[in-house]
Design a protein around this motif. Structure first.
Motif, mmCIF file in Angstrom:
data_model
loop_
_atom_site.group_PDB
_atom_site.id
_atom_site.type_symbol
_atom_site.label_atom_id
_atom_site.label_comp_id
_atom_site.label_asym_id
_atom_site.label_seq_id
_atom_site.Cartn_x
_atom_site.Cartn_y
_atom_site.Cartn_z
ATOM 1 N N UNK A 19 0.829 -1.205 0.000
ATOM 2 C CA UNK A 19 0.000 0.000 0.000
ATOM 3 C C UNK A 19 0.863 1.255 0.000
ATOM 4 N N UNK A 20 1.908 1.252 0.803
ATOM 5 C CA UNK A 20 2.792 2.417 0.878
ATOM 6 C C UNK A 20 3.505 2.668 -0.452
ATOM 7 N N UNK A 21 3.976 1.595 -1.082
ATOM 8 C CA UNK A 21 4.665 1.738 -2.372
ATOM 9 C C UNK A 21 3.723 2.246 -3.454
ATOM 10 N N UNK A 22 2.523 1.690 -3.509
ATOM 11 C CA UNK A 22 1.541 2.117 -4.502
ATOM 12 C C UNK A 22 1.140 3.567 -4.247
ATOM 13 N N UNK A 23 0.936 3.937 -2.986
ATOM 14 C CA UNK A 23 0.593 5.311 -2.632
ATOM 15 C C UNK A 23 1.668 6.293 -3.061
ATOM 16 N N UNK A 24 2.913 5.938 -2.840
ATOM 17 C CA UNK A 24 4.034 6.802 -3.224
ATOM 18 C C UNK A 24 4.101 6.951 -4.745
ATOM 19 N N UNK A 25 3.897 5.848 -5.457
ATOM 20 C CA UNK A 25 3.902 5.882 -6.914
ATOM 21 C C UNK A 25 2.777 6.768 -7.449
ATOM 22 N N UNK A 26 1.580 6.617 -6.881
ATOM 23 C CA UNK A 26 0.449 7.444 -7.286
ATOM 24 C C UNK A 26 0.714 8.912 -6.993
ATOM 25 N N UNK A 27 1.314 9.190 -5.839
ATOM 26 C CA UNK A 27 1.598 10.568 -5.446
ATOM 27 C C UNK A 27 2.536 11.225 -6.462
ATOM 28 N N UNK A 28 3.567 10.514 -6.881
ATOM 29 C CA UNK A 28 4.520 11.068 -7.847
ATOM 30 C C UNK A 28 3.861 11.310 -9.201
ATOM 31 N N UNK A 29 3.083 10.339 -9.672
ATOM 32 C CA UNK A 29 2.427 10.469 -10.979
ATOM 33 C C UNK A 29 1.406 11.611 -10.980
ATOM 34 N N UNK A 30 0.594 11.682 -9.928
ATOM 35 C CA UNK A 30 -0.443 12.716 -9.870
ATOM 36 C C UNK A 30 0.143 14.106 -9.641
ATOM 37 N N UNK A 31 1.245 14.185 -8.905
ATOM 38 C CA UNK A 31 1.886 15.485 -8.685
ATOM 39 C C UNK A 31 2.317 16.096 -10.013
ATOM 40 N N UNK A 32 2.897 15.277 -10.868
ATOM 41 C CA UNK A 32 3.318 15.766 -12.187
ATOM 42 C C UNK A 32 2.109 16.133 -13.048
ATOM 43 N N UNK A 33 1.061 15.320 -12.975
ATOM 44 C CA UNK A 33 -0.155 15.609 -13.753
ATOM 45 C C UNK A 33 -0.791 16.916 -13.291
ATOM 46 N N UNK A 34 -0.854 17.135 -11.986
ATOM 47 C CA UNK A 34 -1.434 18.374 -11.452
ATOM 48 C C UNK A 34 -0.582 19.582 -11.806
ATOM 49 N N UNK A 35 0.734 19.412 -11.829
ATOM 50 C CA UNK A 35 1.613 20.531 -12.170
ATOM 51 C C UNK A 35 1.307 21.028 -13.583
ATOM 52 N N UNK A 36 1.182 20.091 -14.515
ATOM 53 C CA UNK A 36 0.893 20.468 -15.902
ATOM 54 C C UNK A 36 -0.532 21.008 -16.038
ATOM 55 N N UNK A 37 -1.480 20.325 -15.427
ATOM 56 C CA UNK A 37 -2.893 20.688 -15.557
ATOM 57 C C UNK A 37 -3.177 22.042 -14.916
ATOM 58 N N UNK A 38 -2.626 22.295 -13.732
ATOM 59 C CA UNK A 38 -2.882 23.543 -13.019
ATOM 60 C C UNK A 38 -2.286 24.735 -13.755
#
Length: 119
Positions: free
Chosen positions: A6-25
């Motif tokens: 769960x921790x590994x998947x959460x960290x992976x999701x956090x990294x992917x979504x952070x980049x997506x939000x940076x571009x989208x925002x």
């Protein structure tokens, strides 16, 4: 207690979504910063709660509503980013992280500003 997976998947999701939000925002909400502060994944990896922090917080409710409306877009971005690691992309639930607001309130109270019930 979250499992190691769960921790590994959460960290992976956090990294992917952070980049997506940076571009989208930068396109949708210029002048605002959206950061992913935490991702909590359910034990069966079917639901991911994503806690986002929005700065400046003047339009946070509007931005969060837009994020929730665009959940399928972010799920698609996430599924492409983690396709090699996961078979199924979990359901995404976005929540507002108010920890920065609470820190600011405490800081102002310590400085003697605002409504301090102790003084």
């Amino acid at each position: 207690m979250d499992s190691n997976r769960q921790l590994k998947v959460g960290k992976l999701f956090q990294e992917e979504l952070a980049e997506a939000f940076r571009k989208w925002a930068s396109e949708e909400f210029a002048g605002n910063i959206i950061s992913v502060t935490e991702v909590k994944v359910s034990p069966d990896l079917s639901v991911a709660k994503i806690y986002v922090s929005i700065f400046p917080n003047t339009r946070k409710e509007e931005i969060l509503a837009t994020i929730k409306t665009n959940t399928p877009l972010f799920r698609g971005i996430l599924s492409k980013g983690v396709a090699k690691t996961m078979r199924i992309t979990p359901e995404l639930v976005f929540k507002l992280d108010n920890s920065l607001d609470e820190i600011e309130k405490i800081d102002n109270a310590l400085k003697g500003k605002g409504n301090n019930p102790i003084l």
